[in-house]
Design an enzyme around this catalytic site. Structure first.
Site, PDB file in Angstrom:
ATOM      1  N   HIS A  49       8.095   8.925  24.575  1.00 21.47           N
ATOM      2  CA  HIS A  49       9.676  10.439  25.157  1.00 21.47           C
ATOM      3  C   HIS A  49      10.020   8.980  24.779  1.00 21.47           C
ATOM      4  O   HIS A  49       9.587   7.620  24.245  1.00 21.47           O
ATOM      5  CB  HIS A  49       9.430  10.739  26.542  1.00 21.47           C
TER       6      HIS A  49
HETATM    7  P1  TYD Z   1       5.325  10.515  33.045  1.00 16.83           P
HETATM    8  O1  TYD Z   1       6.925  11.058  32.639  1.00 16.83           O
HETATM    9  O2  TYD Z   1       4.668  11.604  32.446  1.00 16.83           O
HETATM   10  O3  TYD Z   1       5.010   9.079  33.412  1.00 16.83           O
HETATM   11  P2  TYD Z   1       4.697   8.911  31.558  1.00 16.83           P
HETATM   12  O4  TYD Z   1       6.245   8.942  30.902  1.00 16.83           O
HETATM   13  O5  TYD Z   1       4.821   7.376  31.673  1.00 16.83           O
HETATM   14  O6  TYD Z   1       2.913   9.256  31.148  1.00 16.83           O
HETATM   15  O7  TYD Z   1       5.615  10.835  35.225  1.00 16.83           O
HETATM   16  C1  TYD Z   1       4.044  11.488  36.144  1.00 16.83           C
HETATM   17  C2  TYD Z   1       4.296  11.970  36.535  1.00 16.83           C
HETATM   18  O8  TYD Z   1       5.337  11.371  37.745  1.00 16.83           O
HETATM   19  C3  TYD Z   1       5.434  13.425  36.530  1.00 16.83           C
HETATM   20  O9  TYD Z   1       5.735  13.876  37.907  1.00 16.83           O
HETATM   21  C4  TYD Z   1       6.785  12.924  36.668  1.00 16.83           C
HETATM   22  C5  TYD Z   1       7.240  12.175  37.915  1.00 16.83           C
HETATM   23  N1  TYD Z   1       7.845  10.933  37.989  1.00 16.83           N
HETATM   24  C6  TYD Z   1       7.930  10.249  38.914  1.00 16.83           C
HETATM   25  O10 TYD Z   1       8.846  11.649  39.631  1.00 16.83           O
HETATM   26  N2  TYD Z   1       9.735   9.566  38.915  1.00 16.83           N
HETATM   27  C7  TYD Z   1       9.540   9.148  38.231  1.00 16.83           C
HETATM   28  O11 TYD Z   1      10.454   8.056  38.480  1.00 16.83           O
HETATM   29  C8  TYD Z   1       8.675   8.860  37.328  1.00 16.83           C
HETATM   30  C9  TYD Z   1       8.956   7.699  35.579  1.00 16.83           C
HETATM   31  C10 TYD Z   1       7.667  10.006  36.834  1.00 16.83           C
END
Ligand code: TYD
Length: 130
Positions: A49
Site C-alpha cells: 500500500h
Molecule cells: P495491515 O495494514 O494489514 O498491516 P501491513 O500493511 O503491515 O500488512 O494491518 C493489520 C491489521 O492491524 C489490520 O486489521 C489493521 C490493524 N492496524 C491497527 O489497528 N493499527 C495500526 O496502527 C496498524 C498499522 C494496523
C-alpha cells in the site's frame, strides 16, 4: 534515489548498546503512533500500500527483512538489519515488506494515528494519483 536512511547514535559501553530516538530531533516528524510486527512467516509479503499523508520510520530491531520502495517511476529494494538504522518512507510511496527472518521484529514510528482513509491499497490507483 527513494531510499533515505537515518543512522541513530549508539550509546555503547561494557553493558551493551542503547539507542534513543526523539521526535523532530533525530527523526523529521512528531511521533503519534508506534507499532511493530513479529512472528512473520518467511513467505509472507506485508504492506502493499501507499499513504496519502503518513510518514514513517522503519527499524528492524531484531533479525532482518527487506523493503520494496516504489515511487511510481523507480523501484528499490532495501535490506534492513542494523538495529540503529531507520528507513524513512514518506507519503506516496508504495511499500512491500518481505523476506522476514525468523527472529525479525520490525518497529514502525508513524507521524499520524491509524486511519484507514489514508491508505491506498490498489496499485493502479496509487499510480493514477501520482
Ligand atoms: P495491515 O495494514 O494489514 O498491516 P501491513 O500493511 O503491515 O500488512 O494491518 C493489520 C491489521 O492491524 C489490520 O486489521 C489493521 C490493524 N492496524 C491497527 O489497528 N493499527 C495500526 O496502527 C496498524 C498499522 C494496523
Amino acid at each position: 534515489m527513494i531510499e533515505r536512511k537515518f543512522e541513530f547514535e549508539e550509546h555503547g559501553d561494557s553493558r551493551g548498546t542503547l539507542v534513543s530516538i526523539e521526535q523532530l530531533n533525530n527523526i523529521p516528524f512528531e511521533i503519534k503512533r508506534v507499532y511493530y510486527m513479529y512472528g512473520t512467516n518467511e513467505n509472507v509479503v506485508r504492506g502493499k500500500h501507499s499513504h496519502k499523508n503518513l510518514k514513517q520510520i522503519l527499524i528492524c530491531i531484531s533479525g532482518s527483512c527487506k523493503i520494496l520502495l516504489d515511487n511510481g517511476k523507480e523501484k528499490e529494494e532495501v535490506l534492513l538489519y542494523k538495529k540503529n538504522e531507520g528507513l524513512y518512507i514518506g507519503n506516496n510511496i508504495w511499500r512491500e515488506m518481505f523476506d522476514f527472518s525468523e527472529e525479525a521484529v520490525l518497529l514502525v514510528l508513524a507521524s499520524e494515528y491509524y486511519n484507514e482513509n489514508d491508505y491506498i491499497r490498489d496499485y493502479e490507483m496509487f499510480i493514477n494519483t501520482l
